[in-house]
Design a protein around this motif. Structure first.
Motif, PDB file in Angstrom:
ATOM      1  N   PRO A  27       0.833  -1.214   0.000  1.00  0.00           N
ATOM      2  CA  PRO A  27       0.000   0.000   0.000  1.00  0.00           C
ATOM      3  C   PRO A  27       0.862   1.257   0.000  1.00  0.00           C
ATOM      4  CG  PRO A  27      -0.094  -1.098   2.127  1.00  0.00           C
ATOM      5  CD  PRO A  27       0.621  -2.026   1.214  1.00  0.00           C
ATOM      6  N   SER A  28       0.601   2.177  -0.986  1.00  0.00           N
ATOM      7  CA  SER A  28       1.377   3.421  -1.112  1.00  0.00           C
ATOM      8  C   SER A  28       0.688   4.574  -0.399  1.00  0.00           C
ATOM      9  CB  SER A  28       1.554   3.796  -2.591  1.00  0.00           C
ATOM     10  OG  SER A  28       0.296   4.007  -3.188  1.00  0.00           O
ATOM     11  N   LYS A  29       1.470   5.728  -0.281  1.00  0.00           N
ATOM     12  CA  LYS A  29       0.942   6.917   0.383  1.00  0.00           C
ATOM     13  C   LYS A  29      -0.112   7.571  -0.500  1.00  0.00           C
ATOM     14  CE  LYS A  29       2.615  10.895   2.919  1.00  0.00           C
ATOM     15  NZ  LYS A  29       3.806  11.710   3.239  1.00  0.00           N
ATOM     16  N   SER A  30      -1.193   8.073   0.056  1.00  0.00           N
ATOM     17  CA  SER A  30      -2.285   8.644  -0.741  1.00  0.00           C
ATOM     18  C   SER A  30      -1.801   9.879  -1.487  1.00  0.00           C
ATOM     19  CB  SER A  30      -3.456   9.019   0.165  1.00  0.00           C
ATOM     20  OG  SER A  30      -3.053   9.958   1.110  1.00  0.00           O
ATOM     21  N   PRO A  31      -2.125  10.015  -2.784  1.00  0.00           N
ATOM     22  CA  PRO A  31      -1.656  11.150  -3.580  1.00  0.00           C
ATOM     23  C   PRO A  31      -2.307  12.446  -3.133  1.00  0.00           C
ATOM     24  CG  PRO A  31      -3.251   9.876  -4.831  1.00  0.00           C
ATOM     25  CD  PRO A  31      -2.994   9.106  -3.578  1.00  0.00           C
ATOM     26  N   SER A  32      -1.575  13.603  -3.406  1.00  0.00           N
ATOM     27  CA  SER A  32      -2.107  14.925  -3.061  1.00  0.00           C
ATOM     28  C   SER A  32      -3.283  15.262  -3.959  1.00  0.00           C
ATOM     29  CB  SER A  32      -1.010  15.980  -3.215  1.00  0.00           C
ATOM     30  OG  SER A  32      -1.538  17.254  -2.997  1.00  0.00           O
ATOM     31  N   ARG A  37       1.168  22.074 -10.634  1.00  0.00           N
ATOM     32  CA  ARG A  37       0.735  22.840 -11.803  1.00  0.00           C
ATOM     33  C   ARG A  37      -0.668  23.390 -11.609  1.00  0.00           C
ATOM     34  NH1 ARG A  37       0.784  20.637 -18.061  1.00  0.00           N
ATOM     35  NH2 ARG A  37       0.099  22.601 -19.030  1.00  0.00           N
ATOM     36  N   VAL A  38      -1.567  22.546 -11.095  1.00  0.00           N
ATOM     37  CA  VAL A  38      -2.940  22.998 -10.851  1.00  0.00           C
ATOM     38  C   VAL A  38      -2.962  24.080  -9.780  1.00  0.00           C
ATOM     39  CG1 VAL A  38      -5.229  22.275 -10.082  1.00  0.00           C
ATOM     40  CG2 VAL A  38      -3.887  20.799 -11.593  1.00  0.00           C
ATOM     41  N   ARG A  39      -2.128  23.908  -8.750  1.00  0.00           N
ATOM     42  CA  ARG A  39      -2.086  24.897  -7.678  1.00  0.00           C
ATOM     43  C   ARG A  39      -1.601  26.260  -8.184  1.00  0.00           C
ATOM     44  NH1 ARG A  39       0.586  22.123  -4.490  1.00  0.00           N
ATOM     45  NH2 ARG A  39       2.683  22.936  -4.866  1.00  0.00           N
ATOM     46  N   ASN A  40      -0.607  26.263  -9.061  1.00  0.00           N
ATOM     47  CA  ASN A  40      -0.104  27.529  -9.614  1.00  0.00           C
ATOM     48  C   ASN A  40      -1.158  28.227 -10.461  1.00  0.00           C
ATOM     49  OD1 ASN A  40       2.350  27.134  -8.378  1.00  0.00           O
ATOM     50  ND2 ASN A  40       3.311  26.202 -10.190  1.00  0.00           N
ATOM     51  N   LEU A  43      -3.631  29.842  -8.115  1.00  0.00           N
ATOM     52  CA  LEU A  43      -3.113  31.064  -7.506  1.00  0.00           C
ATOM     53  C   LEU A  43      -3.094  32.219  -8.502  1.00  0.00           C
ATOM     54  CD1 LEU A  43      -0.151  29.612  -5.396  1.00  0.00           C
ATOM     55  CD2 LEU A  43      -2.372  30.416  -4.568  1.00  0.00           C
ATOM     56  N   LEU A  44      -2.738  31.929  -9.757  1.00  0.00           N
ATOM     57  CA  LEU A  44      -2.711  32.973 -10.775  1.00  0.00           C
ATOM     58  C   LEU A  44      -4.100  33.532 -11.036  1.00  0.00           C
ATOM     59  CD1 LEU A  44      -1.125  34.580 -12.882  1.00  0.00           C
ATOM     60  CD2 LEU A  44      -1.477  32.687 -14.488  1.00  0.00           C
ATOM     61  N   LEU A  45      -5.084  32.642 -11.128  1.00  0.00           N
ATOM     62  CA  LEU A  45      -6.455  33.102 -11.340  1.00  0.00           C
ATOM     63  C   LEU A  45      -6.950  33.920 -10.153  1.00  0.00           C
ATOM     64  CD1 LEU A  45      -8.047  29.901 -12.946  1.00  0.00           C
ATOM     65  CD2 LEU A  45      -7.425  32.038 -14.089  1.00  0.00           C
ATOM     66  N   THR A  46      -6.564  33.516  -8.969  1.00  0.00           N
ATOM     67  CA  THR A  46      -6.960  34.273  -7.778  1.00  0.00           C
ATOM     68  C   THR A  46      -6.355  35.672  -7.793  1.00  0.00           C
ATOM     69  OG1 THR A  46      -7.081  32.207  -6.519  1.00  0.00           O
ATOM     70  CG2 THR A  46      -6.967  34.268  -5.267  1.00  0.00           C
ATOM     71  N   PHE A  47      -5.068  35.751  -8.152  1.00  0.00           N
ATOM     72  CA  PHE A  47      -4.398  37.057  -8.216  1.00  0.00           C
ATOM     73  C   PHE A  47      -5.050  37.956  -9.259  1.00  0.00           C
ATOM     74  CE2 PHE A  47      -1.065  40.069  -7.833  1.00  0.00           C
ATOM     75  CZ  PHE A  47      -0.764  40.491  -9.113  1.00  0.00           C
ATOM     76  N   CYS A  48      -5.352  37.395 -10.433  1.00  0.00           N
ATOM     77  CA  CYS A  48      -5.990  38.196 -11.485  1.00  0.00           C
ATOM     78  C   CYS A  48      -7.365  38.681 -11.045  1.00  0.00           C
ATOM     79  CB  CYS A  48      -6.101  37.369 -12.768  1.00  0.00           C
ATOM     80  SG  CYS A  48      -4.508  37.000 -13.543  1.00  0.00           S
TER      81      CYS A  48
END
Length: 523
Positions: A27-32, A37-40, A43-48
């Motif tokens: 069993p592996s660690k659960s992915p984020s 890339r999605v987070r950036n 953040l860019l859309l939020t700033f705009c």
């Protein structure tokens, strides 16, 4: 009674990791939930969104927002945004093109055109000079000023012909007009015009330095010899209505009067910038045919015919009679208009606290520097301006209280050393090193500035203080002056320090004044 005992189901043994089947993955660690890339992107859309909200709902006034935008490099005025239009004639262009060559530089994005009355005799273009255009026919426009020159109509209409050039005016924000003997300091003009929004209606220039000229024409008119600038938005409107103004103002003398009158009808007033300099007027007048009547002990003089000369070249223009001269200048006018001639040292040493933008009619005055001709002296001044354009002719005054010495530094031009404590207001008053074109004890000089006498001393008989007897060299140090809109509104004179003690060499450092610093000698 027999009871059946049920066996208790035993739990399966715990499996160890090493006993897992090969088919079962560890069993592996659960992915984020969000990748980088999605987070950036989020953040860019939020700033705009925040920026859009601020600019949409902010309570800033519109002029404040435009001021902020113009301060950004993308919106700042540059050389390529100015188009210079030079009015000349074929004859004058042969003599004065050397002045234009001093400030015109196609390699540095300087844009200019020259309008002549006739086609040049030399068909080969000179790439060190602006392209030449022959003015359109203006014979349909009336001109009724007695003794005046019809060329004033052609020169005035140069404004329309320049603005109507279509695609050649791409990205032009300011149209700048002058004569072929007008010397522009282009970088300073760019700095000055950066204070104004070219999308609004601006008419920028200066009147004459001489009171009589302003009374005769207008205190609110930009004199064309010193040059003036019109914003692109105003220029487009002016070009559409100028022909009708030329029909109405046939009675005026010069081209600049016609432009001023038409702009006045549009409701636009002159914005004064003291860096434009007219200096002297176009013509002066010599009596060539006279009559003298003697009545006992008294005699009367009457001039029958006057010769009109170009003041820069002494080129004869026309003959007018006394009635025409009186209608032009009034019956109490004498041979010439009141203008300067000779040494402009005093004028240049007391330049206003503003960037030097233009000089005019340099053929009518002495060279600025010793052992040079007029063109060489202007070239030397422009060369100094190339190192620090905003500082050229700016005056700084510093004091050495230990030696009781006052020094006035006019950057790029001259240094004056005074014994004793000279108060700053006295040094800012213009030294009258020049004289008027009119001579005689009854001639008055009515200037737009205060003057003080300039006394020449015999160096051999001059007594100097011990501190100055050994002085042979003065070095001036300064940082390059980069003016922005805030520094020009309002401007402040800079301070300077004298390195002490000095022997044969003096070092002066020009700097910004401290907030509460006074330009005065410490006592």
């Amino acid at each position: 009674m027999n009871q059946t005992r049920r066996k208790r189901r035993s739990d399966p043994p715990l499996s160890r990791p090493d006993s897992l089947s090969p088919e079962m993955p560890f069993p592996s660690k659960s992915p984020s939930l969000l990748s980088p890339r999605v987070r950036n992107i989020f953040l860019l859309l939020t700033f705009c969104s925040i920026v859009f909200t601020l600019f949409t709902y902010c309570t800033f006034r519109r002029d404040q927002i435009s001021s902020i935008a113009r301060s950004l490099p993308l919106f700042s005025t540059q050389r390529r945004h100015l188009l210079f239009s030079i009015a000349a004639s074929r004859d004058s262009w042969l003599r004065r093109s050397s002045y234009v060559r001093l400030w015109y530089s196609p390699n540095s994005s300087t844009r200019a055109v020259v309008f002549l009355d006739r086609r040049r005799l030399d068909p080969d273009p000179d790439h060190t000079l602006p392209p030449v255009i022959v003015s359109q026919d203006v014979s349909r426009f009336p001109y009724t000023f007695p003794g005046g020159l019809r060329s004033a109509i052609r020169v005035a209409r140069v404004v329309k012909e320049t603005i109507d050039r279509g695609d050649d005016n791409k990205d032009v924000r300011w149209f700048v007009f002058g004569d072929d003997d007008t010397v522009f300091f282009v970088d300073n003009l760019v700095t000055v015009l950066s204070k104004y929004d070219h999308r609004k209606w601006w008419y920028v220039g200066s009147n004459s330095e001489f009171y009589d000229q302003n009374v005769r024409y207008s205190f609110d008119m930009a004199f064309g010899g010193g040059g003036f600038a019109i914003s692109a938005s105003l220029g487009k409107v002016l070009a559409r209505v100028l022909d009708s103004c030329l029909m109405r103002y046939a009675h005026l003398y010069g081209s600049d009067s016609r432009i001023f009158s038409c702009l006045a009808e549009l409701g636009v007033a002159l914005t004064h910038e003291p860096g434009f300099h007219q200096l002297v007027s176009e013509h002066y007048y010599i009596c060539v045919v006279s009559r003298v009547s003697i009545f006992g002990k008294f005699s009367s003089f009457a001039c029958l015919v006057w010769l009109v000369l170009d003041k820069s070249s002494l080129f004869p223009l026309m003959l007018i009679d006394e009635q025409q001269r009186v209608s032009i200048f009034g019956k109490f006018s004498s041979i010439t208009e009141i203008d300067v001639r000779g040494n402009l040292f005093g004028l240049l040493c007391a330049h206003p606290l503003a960037p030097l933008v233009s000089l005019h009619h340099l053929d009518a005055v002495d060279p600025f520097f010793p052992k040079t001709n007029r063109t060489e002296s202007v070239a030397r001044l422009i060369s100094a301006a190339s190192f620090d354009s905003a500082r050229i002719l700016q005056q700084s005054v510093c004091y050495d209280s230990s030696n009781i010495v006052t020094v006035s530094v006019v950057w790029g031009y001259a240094i004056q050393v005074y014994e004793g404590n000279k108060l700053l207001p006295d040094l800012l008053t213009l030294q009258k090193t020049f004289s008027t074109w009119r001579r005689g004890s009854g001639v008055r000089s009515n200037y737009m500035f205060s003057t003080r006498d300039y006394k020449l001393h015999n160096v051999g008989n001059c007594h100097r203080a011990e501190a100055l007897k050994r002085l042979q060299r003065i070095r001036v140090l300064s940082r390059k002056l980069k003016l922005n809109v805030e520094q020009m509104n309002p401007p402040r004179r800079q301070c300077c320090d004298i390195s002490s003690p000095f022997n044969t060499s003096m070092v002066i450092n020009i700097r910004q004044c401290m907030p509460d610093e006074l330009i005065a000698m410490n006592t």
